[in-house]
Motif scaffolding. Structure first.
Motif, PDB file in Angstrom:
ATOM      1  N   ALA A  56      25.240  10.495  43.386  1.00  6.65           N
ATOM      2  CA  ALA A  56      25.526  11.853  43.860  1.00  6.65           C
ATOM      3  C   ALA A  56      26.620  12.513  43.028  1.00  6.65           C
ATOM      4  O   ALA A  56      26.590  13.721  42.781  1.00  6.65           O
ATOM      5  CB  ALA A  56      25.931  11.821  45.332  1.00  6.65           C
ATOM      6  N   ARG A  57      27.598  11.703  42.588  1.00  4.29           N
ATOM      7  CA  ARG A  57      28.663  12.209  41.714  1.00  4.29           C
ATOM      8  C   ARG A  57      28.637  11.463  40.378  1.00  4.29           C
ATOM      9  O   ARG A  57      29.681  11.137  39.818  1.00  4.29           O
ATOM     10  CB  ARG A  57      30.028  12.074  42.401  1.00  4.29           C
ATOM     11  N   LEU A  58      27.445  11.230  39.873  1.00  2.00           N
ATOM     12  CA  LEU A  58      27.298  10.497  38.615  1.00  2.00           C
ATOM     13  C   LEU A  58      27.969  11.237  37.467  1.00  2.00           C
ATOM     14  O   LEU A  58      28.576  10.625  36.587  1.00  2.00           O
ATOM     15  CB  LEU A  58      25.816  10.287  38.301  1.00  2.00           C
ATOM     16  N   ALA A  59      27.864  12.554  37.455  1.00  2.00           N
ATOM     17  CA  ALA A  59      28.473  13.333  36.370  1.00  2.00           C
ATOM     18  C   ALA A  59      29.984  13.166  36.358  1.00  2.00           C
ATOM     19  O   ALA A  59      30.594  13.054  35.284  1.00  2.00           O
ATOM     20  CB  ALA A  59      28.101  14.810  36.507  1.00  2.00           C
ATOM     21  N   ASN A  60      30.598  13.144  37.525  1.00  2.00           N
ATOM     22  CA  ASN A  60      32.046  12.958  37.589  1.00  2.00           C
ATOM     23  C   ASN A  60      32.444  11.587  37.065  1.00  2.00           C
ATOM     24  O   ASN A  60      33.450  11.435  36.369  1.00  2.00           O
ATOM     25  CB  ASN A  60      32.540  13.136  39.023  1.00  2.00           C
ATOM     26  N   ALA A  61      31.642  10.569  37.396  1.00  4.73           N
ATOM     27  CA  ALA A  61      31.921   9.225  36.905  1.00  4.73           C
ATOM     28  C   ALA A  61      31.744   9.153  35.395  1.00  4.73           C
ATOM     29  O   ALA A  61      32.555   8.537  34.688  1.00  4.73           O
ATOM     30  CB  ALA A  61      31.002   8.223  37.591  1.00  4.73           C
ATOM     31  N   ALA A  62      30.686   9.767  34.874  1.00  6.69           N
ATOM     32  CA  ALA A  62      30.444   9.757  33.430  1.00  6.69           C
ATOM     33  C   ALA A  62      31.572  10.465  32.695  1.00  6.69           C
ATOM     34  O   ALA A  62      32.040   9.991  31.645  1.00  6.69           O
ATOM     35  CB  ALA A  62      29.104  10.422  33.119  1.00  6.69           C
ATOM     36  N   ALA A  63      32.026  11.594  33.240  1.00 11.56           N
ATOM     37  CA  ALA A  63      33.130  12.325  32.608  1.00 11.56           C
ATOM     38  C   ALA A  63      34.403  11.497  32.633  1.00 11.56           C
ATOM     39  O   ALA A  63      35.176  11.492  31.667  1.00 11.56           O
ATOM     40  CB  ALA A  63      33.339  13.664  33.311  1.00 11.56           C
TER      41      ALA A  63
ATOM     42  N   ALA B  49      31.934  18.706  35.602  1.00  5.51           N
ATOM     43  CA  ALA B  49      32.562  17.497  36.135  1.00  5.51           C
ATOM     44  C   ALA B  49      33.976  17.323  35.610  1.00  5.51           C
ATOM     45  O   ALA B  49      34.878  16.918  36.358  1.00  5.51           O
ATOM     46  CB  ALA B  49      31.707  16.281  35.787  1.00  5.51           C
ATOM     47  N   ALA B  50      34.179  17.621  34.328  1.00  9.70           N
ATOM     48  CA  ALA B  50      35.512  17.465  33.750  1.00  9.70           C
ATOM     49  C   ALA B  50      36.508  18.393  34.432  1.00  9.70           C
ATOM     50  O   ALA B  50      37.663  18.006  34.689  1.00  9.70           O
ATOM     51  CB  ALA B  50      35.467  17.744  32.250  1.00  9.70           C
ATOM     52  N   ASN B  51      36.083  19.609  34.745  1.00  9.02           N
ATOM     53  CA  ASN B  51      36.998  20.531  35.430  1.00  9.02           C
ATOM     54  C   ASN B  51      37.310  20.029  36.836  1.00  9.02           C
ATOM     55  O   ASN B  51      38.477  20.038  37.259  1.00  9.02           O
ATOM     56  CB  ASN B  51      36.401  21.931  35.530  1.00  9.02           C
ATOM     57  N   ALA B  52      36.285  19.582  37.554  1.00  7.77           N
ATOM     58  CA  ALA B  52      36.518  19.079  38.912  1.00  7.77           C
ATOM     59  C   ALA B  52      37.469  17.886  38.888  1.00  7.77           C
ATOM     60  O   ALA B  52      38.397  17.799  39.705  1.00  7.77           O
ATOM     61  CB  ALA B  52      35.193  18.692  39.560  1.00  7.77           C
ATOM     62  N   ASN B  53      37.263  16.977  37.939  1.00  6.86           N
ATOM     63  CA  ASN B  53      38.144  15.811  37.830  1.00  6.86           C
ATOM     64  C   ASN B  53      39.569  16.223  37.495  1.00  6.86           C
ATOM     65  O   ASN B  53      40.541  15.702  38.051  1.00  6.86           O
ATOM     66  CB  ASN B  53      37.620  14.860  36.760  1.00  6.86           C
ATOM     67  N   ALA B  54      39.697  17.156  36.555  1.00  6.31           N
ATOM     68  CA  ALA B  54      41.029  17.593  36.127  1.00  6.31           C
ATOM     69  C   ALA B  54      41.775  18.268  37.270  1.00  6.31           C
ATOM     70  O   ALA B  54      42.992  18.084  37.433  1.00  6.31           O
ATOM     71  CB  ALA B  54      40.913  18.535  34.935  1.00  6.31           C
ATOM     72  N   MET B  55      41.062  19.026  38.078  1.00  9.80           N
ATOM     73  CA  MET B  55      41.715  19.701  39.196  1.00  9.80           C
ATOM     74  C   MET B  55      42.159  18.704  40.262  1.00  9.80           C
ATOM     75  O   MET B  55      43.186  18.905  40.929  1.00  9.80           O
ATOM     76  CB  MET B  55      40.771  20.749  39.788  1.00  9.80           C
ATOM     77  N   ALA B  56      41.401  17.620  40.429  1.00 11.46           N
ATOM     78  CA  ALA B  56      41.840  16.578  41.370  1.00 11.46           C
ATOM     79  C   ALA B  56      43.107  15.907  40.871  1.00 11.46           C
ATOM     80  O   ALA B  56      44.032  15.624  41.648  1.00 11.46           O
ATOM     81  CB  ALA B  56      40.726  15.549  41.556  1.00 11.46           C
ATOM     82  N   THR B  57      43.178  15.670  39.579  1.00 18.88           N
ATOM     83  CA  THR B  57      44.390  15.081  38.999  1.00 18.88           C
ATOM     84  C   THR B  57      45.573  16.021  39.189  1.00 18.88           C
ATOM     85  O   THR B  57      46.687  15.585  39.548  1.00 18.88           O
ATOM     86  CB  THR B  57      44.177  14.798  37.501  1.00 18.88           C
ATOM     87  N   TYR B  58      45.348  17.303  38.962  1.00 18.35           N
ATOM     88  CA  TYR B  58      46.413  18.291  39.146  1.00 18.35           C
ATOM     89  C   TYR B  58      46.866  18.329  40.608  1.00 18.35           C
ATOM     90  O   TYR B  58      48.071  18.368  40.905  1.00 18.35           O
ATOM     91  CB  TYR B  58      45.921  19.661  38.700  1.00 18.35           C
ATOM     92  N   LEU B  59      45.917  18.283  41.524  1.00 20.12           N
ATOM     93  CA  LEU B  59      46.251  18.283  42.948  1.00 20.12           C
ATOM     94  C   LEU B  59      47.093  17.060  43.298  1.00 20.12           C
ATOM     95  O   LEU B  59      48.109  17.174  43.996  1.00 20.12           O
ATOM     96  CB  LEU B  59      44.968  18.303  43.776  1.00 20.12           C
ATOM     97  N   ALA B  60      46.689  15.905  42.808  1.00 16.49           N
ATOM     98  CA  ALA B  60      47.442  14.680  43.095  1.00 16.49           C
ATOM     99  C   ALA B  60      48.858  14.773  42.555  1.00 16.49           C
ATOM    100  O   ALA B  60      49.823  14.350  43.216  1.00 16.49           O
ATOM    101  CB  ALA B  60      46.715  13.484  42.494  1.00 16.49           C
TER     102      ALA B  60
END
Length: 348
Positions: A177-184, A262-273
């Motif tokens: 379901a979130r394969l793209a996020n994992a690949a990124a 996916a890269a943007n979603a991942n980066a925003m999670a890192t920024y949030l953390a």
């Protein structure tokens, strides 16, 4: 609840559709074409899947992720067989018993660490269940990439799981379901963590990463492929106007839109953390690897936060855990707005 401004952090299902996907949908919305996948747009999309996963693969386009998971299992197990999965797996927790109802199989949940399956735990269950006529016979290991806890299996971990399965005559299903996020996160392509490692059947997600309602079932093991077109039809997932599913994937693969989203979603999670750990009352309860942040915060903060935005909450007496999910279109301003509310609560 006051009107929500900006983007929600409760789920990436709350996001809209990427403009490039909408543009491609409008582009194919011209004239009449054959139905049920006999159109040129669908054939182009299926060719793109083969280019990504190998000529040995066969792909079926579907409407939603639950169907992708359930139909995947339908082609892998018989009703007297069983599926190993994490106790937190979407199959186990959030699909309303659909695998058991539609497939007739049994799920065998096993304890996981940070969402990842433990081969030692599977080995224990396997020894207890196999060749006992009174018990469902294990046949499939189902794993999620990324997991429900936001963790990502490394290529080495995936290789170990598929090797374990082969040695024990088991098949491997991946909930992507979130394969793209994992690949990124891993910096790899799709085939590198699926087809190249011996995954048999993949549920390929797109809806959580900028598509409207498009998912796919990618059957990587040729020995399993024959029945799946009929399973899809019987499972009520054969789209008549299939070009509108296919067009979304063409946009998704063009110019690596999947990776950009996916890269943007991942980066925003890192920024949030990074913003959350500045507050002494907040503790991250899991490493941030993709677009999900799990954080523990004072329970007294939950209700005020819910006045501003929906959240997925695991309530506790003094401390509650929340899951925050960023999306392809989340921007720093959305994070800053949420953190502003955290800041106000921290000062009380």
């Amino acid at each position: 609840m006051e009107a929500v401004r900006g983007h929600l952090l409760a789920s990436d299902n709350a996001s809209g559709v990427h403009p490039e996907v909408m543009a491609r949908l409008a582009e194919v919305n011209q004239g009449h074409v054959p139905g049920y996948g006999a159109d040129e747009v669908t054939q182009q999309a299926l060719a793109r899947f083969k280019a990504l996963f190998g000529e040995q693969s066969e792909t079926l386009l579907l409407f939603n992720g639950t169907a992708a998971n359930v139909l995947a299992l339908k082609g892998m197990v018989q009703s007297h067989e069983a599926v190993f999965c994490s106790e937190e797996a979407h199959l186990q927790v959030d699909e309303c018993g659909a695998p058991e109802h539609f497939v007739g199989c049994k799920l065998l949940p096993v304890p996981s660490l940070e969402g990842k399956l433990s081969l030692a735990k599977i080995e224990q269950r396997l020894a207890a269940e196999r060749d006992v006529v009174h018990r469902s016979q294990p046949r499939v290991i189902s794993l999620a990439q990324a997991t429900e806890r936001g963790s990502v299996y490394s290529l080495e971990e995936l290789r170990a799981i598929t090797a374990f399965a082969r040695e024990r005559a088991l098949l491997v299903h991946m909930d992507g379901a979130r394969l793209a996020n994992a690949a990124a996160a891993l910096g790899v392509g799709f085939a590198e963590m699926t087809a190249d490692l011996g995954i048999d059947v993949l549920s390929f997600g797109g809806t959580k990463n900028g598509l409207m309602m498009a998912e796919a079932l990618v059957v990587l093991n040729p020995a399993l492929q024959q029945a799946y077109p009929y399973i899809r039809k019987q499972g009520m997932q054969l789209a008549s106007k299939q070009r509108f599913l296919a067009a979304q994937f063409l946009a998704y693969f063009d110019n690596r839109l999947w990776q950009r989203n996916a890269a943007n979603a991942n980066a925003m999670a890192t920024y949030l953390a990074e913003q959350l750990v500045q507050f002494e009352q907040v503790r991250l309860s899991a490493a941030v690897e993709v677009n999900m942040v799990f954080a523990q915060l004072p329970t007294a903060w939950v209700e005020p936060l819910l006045q501003h935005t929906p959240l997925l909450v695991w309530p506790g007496e003094a401390v509650s855990e929340v899951r925050l999910v960023t999306s392809f279109d989340t921007c720093p301003g959305d994070i800053d707005q949420f953190v502003h509310h955290i800041d106000r609560l921290s000062r009380r």
